[in-house]
Motif scaffolding. Structure first.
Motif, short mmCIF file in Angstrom:
data_model
loop_
_atom_site.label_atom_id
_atom_site.label_comp_id
_atom_site.label_asym_id
_atom_site.label_seq_id
_atom_site.Cartn_x
_atom_site.Cartn_y
_atom_site.Cartn_z
N LEU A 139 -49.81 -45.73 -17.16
CA LEU A 139 -51.02 -46.56 -16.55
C LEU A 139 -51.78 -47.45 -17.81
CD1 LEU A 139 -53.29 -46.95 -14.52
CD2 LEU A 139 -54.20 -44.96 -15.63
N THR A 140 -52.03 -48.63 -17.66
CA THR A 140 -52.68 -49.20 -18.68
C THR A 140 -54.06 -49.16 -18.30
OG1 THR A 140 -51.09 -51.27 -18.40
CG2 THR A 140 -53.06 -51.44 -19.49
N SER A 141 -54.79 -48.13 -19.36
CA SER A 141 -55.98 -47.72 -19.16
C SER A 141 -56.76 -48.81 -20.41
CB SER A 141 -56.35 -46.11 -19.52
OG SER A 141 -57.53 -46.01 -19.23
N SER A 142 -57.71 -48.21 -21.09
CA SER A 142 -58.74 -48.76 -21.88
C SER A 142 -59.21 -47.79 -22.80
CB SER A 142 -59.35 -49.65 -21.32
OG SER A 142 -60.55 -50.36 -22.03
N MET A 143 -59.76 -48.39 -23.96
CA MET A 143 -60.64 -47.69 -24.88
C MET A 143 -61.87 -47.71 -24.18
SD MET A 143 -59.55 -46.14 -27.53
CE MET A 143 -60.97 -46.10 -28.57
N SER A 144 -62.44 -48.67 -23.17
CA SER A 144 -63.50 -48.48 -22.39
C SER A 144 -63.71 -47.10 -21.68
CB SER A 144 -63.36 -49.59 -21.45
OG SER A 144 -63.45 -50.81 -21.95
N ALA A 145 -62.29 -46.38 -21.15
CA ALA A 145 -62.54 -45.13 -20.53
C ALA A 145 -62.60 -43.94 -21.72
CB ALA A 145 -61.25 -44.97 -20.01
N PHE B 103 -64.02 -38.94 -23.61
CA PHE B 103 -63.77 -39.46 -22.37
C PHE B 103 -65.26 -40.21 -22.11
CE2 PHE B 103 -60.63 -35.99 -21.96
CZ PHE B 103 -59.70 -36.63 -21.29
N SER B 104 -65.27 -41.29 -21.58
CA SER B 104 -66.28 -42.05 -21.11
C SER B 104 -67.02 -41.17 -19.89
CB SER B 104 -66.29 -43.28 -20.54
OG SER B 104 -65.66 -44.25 -21.81
N ASP B 105 -68.35 -41.41 -19.75
CA ASP B 105 -69.11 -40.88 -18.70
C ASP B 105 -69.52 -41.95 -17.49
OD1 ASP B 105 -70.63 -38.39 -17.56
OD2 ASP B 105 -72.21 -39.99 -17.82
N PRO B 106 -69.07 -41.68 -16.40
CA PRO B 106 -69.13 -42.67 -15.20
C PRO B 106 -70.82 -42.68 -15.14
CG PRO B 106 -67.66 -41.12 -14.64
CD PRO B 106 -68.08 -40.65 -16.10
N LEU B 107 -71.72 -41.87 -15.25
CA LEU B 107 -73.01 -42.04 -14.97
C LEU B 107 -73.63 -42.92 -16.14
CD1 LEU B 107 -75.48 -41.59 -13.52
CD2 LEU B 107 -75.96 -39.32 -14.85
N PHE B 108 -73.09 -42.74 -17.45
CA PHE B 108 -73.68 -43.46 -18.47
C PHE B 108 -73.43 -44.76 -18.38
CE2 PHE B 108 -72.71 -45.34 -22.70
CZ PHE B 108 -74.04 -45.19 -23.36
N CYS B 109 -72.09 -45.31 -17.88
CA CYS B 109 -71.36 -46.56 -17.71
C CYS B 109 -72.21 -47.23 -16.48
CB CYS B 109 -70.04 -46.51 -17.37
SG CYS B 109 -69.01 -46.03 -18.72
#
Length: 326
Positions: A126-132, A151-157
């Motif tokens: 999978l091509t993910s991202s540093m954004s995640a 890991f990025s937090d969906p609520l923060f995003c």
């Protein structure tokens, strides 16, 4: 040619910046490639792929739609690996759910559902991202070493309206959940800001940024710090993520964490006539306060391209394609 003879793999979103390089490197290694594009009738999506060495003999194009379940069945059938690179890349949207989140998350699940139907298929990359990775409740700070456990937090995003970051975070999370439940091997590649030579005939967003920096010194990050990686290294990491039996989980792909003033100085050294902005000439290169680990990527066999080489090749590519009007 080595490694891929007689093996059939699929690349989704094959006309894109990273995916086009994945297709090229796979063909160079002898693989037969099923490549999906949104429209077979659009020459800007297909001609550069059909012109690649080995394409006549070993490249087949398929039309597929991320939001249509079953759309990828025919392309994935008979493959031993899927490289899922198809996902919208937009930072300014009117309807984030429709423009980014649904095609990213639903599209990833649709591809994985098609993959789960194929007995011969061994792994999905999978091509993910540093954004995640870095957009969580704890942001990278002084002395931190960001690695695959971040890991990025969906609520923060969502609260900060980081819609692209949210789409990549949710898509990666959904992919690992589905893969675990359906006994699929999944490897995620998390690149930073991807630059390098273009294979496709049109500008992608990161190339547009390079042009903006050259012409006006326009920034896209508030602190001027960029997480650069060469597109060829990212494509190679995808293939290594399939070929290495021990590959697992996520792999951060950031070759250099640098301030934009260093980029401008490299560009000035490369060609003094390139730079249209004076504000970087006497500026000091700011050292980032944190770092991003390259250890796991290097353990996979990735050898990162020097930043100066990447920038030089990016500029030469833009000139060659008449996209850099100075």
């Amino acid at each position: 040619m080595s490694g891929g003879e007689g093996k059939v793999v699929c690349v989704t979103g094959a006309s894109g910046f990273i995916a086009s390089w994945i297709v090229k490197l796979l063909l160079d290694r002898g693989y037969s490639v099923h490549a999906t594009v949104r429209s077979l009738g659009d020459p800007k999506k297909t001609e550069h792929l059909l012109a690649l060495d080995g394409a006549d003999e070993r490249l087949s194009l398929f039309e597929a739609n991320l939001t249509e379940e079953g759309s990828f069945d025919s392309a994935i059938n008979g493959c031993i690996c899927v490289f899922h690179a198809a996902s919208p890349v937009q930072f300014v949207v009117d309807d984030p759910q429709a423009q980014l989140i649904e095609p990213a998350v639903k599209g990833t699940l649709n591809v994985l559902k098609s993959a789960a139907k194929v007995p011969s298929l061994k792994r999905v990359v999978l091509t993910s991202s540093m954004s995640a990775v870095t957009n969580g409740l704890k942001l990278p700070g002084s002395g931190d070493v960001v690695d695959e456990t971040w890991f990025s937090d969906p609520l923060f995003c969502e609260q900060n309206k980081l819609w692209y970051h949210l789409s990549k975070t949710l898509a990666e999370s959904a992919a690992f959940k589905f893969s675990k439940e359906n006994d699929l091997e999944l490897v995620a590649i998390n690149p930073g800001f991807v630059i390098g030579p273009l294979l496709q005939p049109i500008l992608n967003l990161s190339s547009e940024w390079v042009m903006g920096l050259i012409k006006s010194g326009k920034e896209i990050t508030s602190d001027g710090i960029y997480r650069f990686v060469d597109v060829r290294d990212v494509a190679n990491a995808h293939i290594l993520g399939f070929e290495n039996p021990q590959a697992n989980g996520r792999y951060l792909m950031v070759g250099n964490l640098v301030h934009s003033s260093l980029i401008m100085k490299i560009l000035h050294k490369l060609d003094p006539t390139l730079i249209h902005s004076d504000r970087y000439k006497n500026s000091n290169c700011v050292e980032p306060s944190f770092s991003i680990s390259r250890a796991k990527a290097e353990s996979l066999g990735v050898e990162f391209t020097p930043l100066e080489v990447t920038i030089k090749d990016t500029v030469e590519s833009l000139k060659e394609k008449n996209l850099l009007s100075l």
